[in-house]
Design a protein around this motif. Structure first.
Motif, PDB file in Angstrom:
ATOM      1  N   UNK A  56       0.845  -1.324   0.001  1.00  0.00           N
ATOM      2  CA  UNK A  56      -0.016  -0.011   0.120  1.00  0.00           C
ATOM      3  C   UNK A  56       1.048   1.110   0.063  1.00  0.00           C
ATOM      4  N   UNK A  57       1.811   1.330   0.956  1.00  0.00           N
ATOM      5  CA  UNK A  57       3.016   2.352   1.003  1.00  0.00           C
ATOM      6  C   UNK A  57       3.613   2.718  -0.442  1.00  0.00           C
ATOM      7  N   UNK A  58       3.839   1.726  -0.956  1.00  0.00           N
ATOM      8  CA  UNK A  58       4.747   1.682  -2.249  1.00  0.00           C
ATOM      9  C   UNK A  58       3.863   2.126  -3.153  1.00  0.00           C
ATOM     10  N   UNK A  59       2.579   1.734  -3.285  1.00  0.00           N
ATOM     11  CA  UNK A  59       1.466   2.254  -4.334  1.00  0.00           C
ATOM     12  C   UNK A  59       1.287   3.955  -4.057  1.00  0.00           C
ATOM     13  N   UNK A  60       1.102   4.207  -3.032  1.00  0.00           N
ATOM     14  CA  UNK A  60       0.777   5.611  -2.788  1.00  0.00           C
ATOM     15  C   UNK A  60       2.052   6.400  -3.004  1.00  0.00           C
ATOM     16  N   UNK A  61       3.185   5.920  -2.998  1.00  0.00           N
ATOM     17  CA  UNK A  61       4.302   6.624  -3.070  1.00  0.00           C
ATOM     18  C   UNK A  61       4.565   6.993  -4.781  1.00  0.00           C
ATOM     19  N   UNK A  62       4.278   5.679  -5.483  1.00  0.00           N
ATOM     20  CA  UNK A  62       4.560   5.344  -6.942  1.00  0.00           C
ATOM     21  C   UNK A  62       3.335   6.521  -7.437  1.00  0.00           C
ATOM     22  N   UNK A  63       2.153   6.389  -7.057  1.00  0.00           N
ATOM     23  CA  UNK A  63       1.313   7.581  -7.634  1.00  0.00           C
ATOM     24  C   UNK A  63       1.484   8.949  -7.105  1.00  0.00           C
ATOM     25  N   UNK A 117      -3.975   8.028  -6.866  1.00  0.00           N
ATOM     26  CA  UNK A 117      -3.518   8.435  -5.674  1.00  0.00           C
ATOM     27  C   UNK A 117      -4.594   8.363  -4.606  1.00  0.00           C
ATOM     28  N   UNK A 118      -5.780   9.104  -5.192  1.00  0.00           N
ATOM     29  CA  UNK A 118      -6.917   9.089  -4.162  1.00  0.00           C
ATOM     30  C   UNK A 118      -7.482   7.770  -3.864  1.00  0.00           C
ATOM     31  N   UNK A 119      -7.539   6.712  -4.995  1.00  0.00           N
ATOM     32  CA  UNK A 119      -8.278   5.477  -4.780  1.00  0.00           C
ATOM     33  C   UNK A 119      -7.305   4.741  -3.653  1.00  0.00           C
ATOM     34  N   UNK A 120      -5.957   4.715  -3.799  1.00  0.00           N
ATOM     35  CA  UNK A 120      -4.955   4.019  -2.893  1.00  0.00           C
ATOM     36  C   UNK A 120      -5.126   4.628  -1.630  1.00  0.00           C
ATOM     37  N   UNK A 123      -8.991   3.343  -0.289  1.00  0.00           N
ATOM     38  CA  UNK A 123      -9.327   2.122  -0.208  1.00  0.00           C
ATOM     39  C   UNK A 123      -8.425   1.154   0.442  1.00  0.00           C
ATOM     40  N   UNK A 124      -7.163   1.875   0.790  1.00  0.00           N
ATOM     41  CA  UNK A 124      -5.945   0.977   1.692  1.00  0.00           C
ATOM     42  C   UNK A 124      -5.904   1.909   2.830  1.00  0.00           C
ATOM     43  N   UNK A 125      -5.188   1.255   3.767  1.00  0.00           N
ATOM     44  CA  UNK A 125      -4.915   1.938   5.029  1.00  0.00           C
ATOM     45  C   UNK A 125      -3.543   2.635   4.766  1.00  0.00           C
ATOM     46  N   UNK A 126      -3.230   3.003   3.532  1.00  0.00           N
ATOM     47  CA  UNK A 126      -1.745   3.529   3.141  1.00  0.00           C
ATOM     48  C   UNK A 126      -1.522   4.738   3.996  1.00  0.00           C
ATOM     49  N   UNK A 127      -2.357   5.638   4.025  1.00  0.00           N
ATOM     50  CA  UNK A 127      -2.119   7.011   4.704  1.00  0.00           C
ATOM     51  C   UNK A 127      -1.722   6.632   6.314  1.00  0.00           C
ATOM     52  N   UNK A 128      -2.678   6.010   6.889  1.00  0.00           N
ATOM     53  CA  UNK A 128      -2.155   5.698   8.447  1.00  0.00           C
ATOM     54  C   UNK A 128      -0.837   4.657   8.540  1.00  0.00           C
ATOM     55  N   UNK A 129      -0.585   3.865   7.569  1.00  0.00           N
ATOM     56  CA  UNK A 129       0.656   3.103   7.503  1.00  0.00           C
ATOM     57  C   UNK A 129       1.756   4.217   7.339  1.00  0.00           C
ATOM     58  N   UNK A 130       1.716   5.160   6.369  1.00  0.00           N
ATOM     59  CA  UNK A 130       2.865   5.995   6.208  1.00  0.00           C
ATOM     60  C   UNK A 130       2.738   7.030   7.340  1.00  0.00           C
ATOM     61  N   UNK A 131       1.804   7.321   7.776  1.00  0.00           N
ATOM     62  CA  UNK A 131       1.888   8.212   8.975  1.00  0.00           C
ATOM     63  C   UNK A 131       2.529   7.424  10.141  1.00  0.00           C
ATOM     64  N   UNK A 132       2.131   6.008  10.311  1.00  0.00           N
ATOM     65  CA  UNK A 132       2.723   5.370  11.571  1.00  0.00           C
ATOM     66  C   UNK A 132       4.177   5.144  11.376  1.00  0.00           C
ATOM     67  N   UNK A 133       4.800   5.157   9.932  1.00  0.00           N
ATOM     68  CA  UNK A 133       6.162   4.925   9.588  1.00  0.00           C
ATOM     69  C   UNK A 133       6.862   6.228  10.177  1.00  0.00           C
ATOM     70  N   UNK A 134       6.358   7.284   9.684  1.00  0.00           N
ATOM     71  CA  UNK A 134       6.776   8.728  10.111  1.00  0.00           C
ATOM     72  C   UNK A 134       7.128   8.939  11.514  1.00  0.00           C
TER      73      UNK A 134
END
Ligand SMILES: [Zn+2]
Length: 155
Positions: A56-63, A117-120, A123-134
């Motif tokens: 999810x994180x990779x997809x968000x980054x890529x888009x 990017x909006x879809x990623x 539909x995925x927890x990418x934003x919270x995942x990336x926030x947690x990573x940060x």
């Protein structure tokens, strides 16, 4: 890899988790407990969960990178227009239509990237995942700060 050899310890819970792509952030805290326990105990599922979150994180980054790329391309197109006009009129080519085509492609690419990017993100927890990573990184950096700097910071 050892991941393929390990099996899920509870296939029922495992298949439910798989259908959610191992994302349990959307369910109620009481329900979450059982799944959290399973993820703690089952090496297979916790590995799958890590894989899906990094995907999810990779997809968000890529888009986002793709959106930035198209934005940059449009900025470049804006700046090279005067030079291009000159070059194309010297060569006697049909410049305006080529330029319009390039801009249209840039705008279409930008729109597509932003939609992806909006879809990623929705539909995925990418934003919270990336926030947690940060947050994790920030904590690591803070732990490594020298004591002298730490003492300067307000508690
Ligand atoms: Zn499992």
């Amino acid at each position: 890899m050892s991941m393929t050899k390990t099996r899920c310890t509870d296939r029922v819970v495992g298949s439910i988790l798989a259908s959610w792509r191992y994302d349990i952030s959307g369910i109620s805290p009481e329900m979450r407990k059982d799944y959290e326990q399973h993820l703690a105990e089952c090496a297979y599922c916790s590995a799958r969960q890590k894989f899906h979150r990094s995907l999810d994180g990779a997809l968000a980054l890529l888009t986002s990178l793709s959106a930035l790329f198209f934005l940059f391309a449009l900025a470049v197109l804006r700046h090279i227009k005067p030079f291009e006009n000159m070059a194309f009129s010297v060569l006697g080519l049909d410049n305006p239509s080529i330029y319009t085509m390039l801009v249209a492609a840039g705008v279409a690419g930008l729109c597509f990237s932003l939609i992806a990017l909006a879809l990623v993100l929705t539909t995925t927890p990418a934003s919270s995942y990336l926030g947690g990573l940060a947050a994790e990184r920030a904590k690591l950096i803070e732990e490594r700060l020298p004591a002298a700097i730490k003492s300067l910071r307000p508690r």
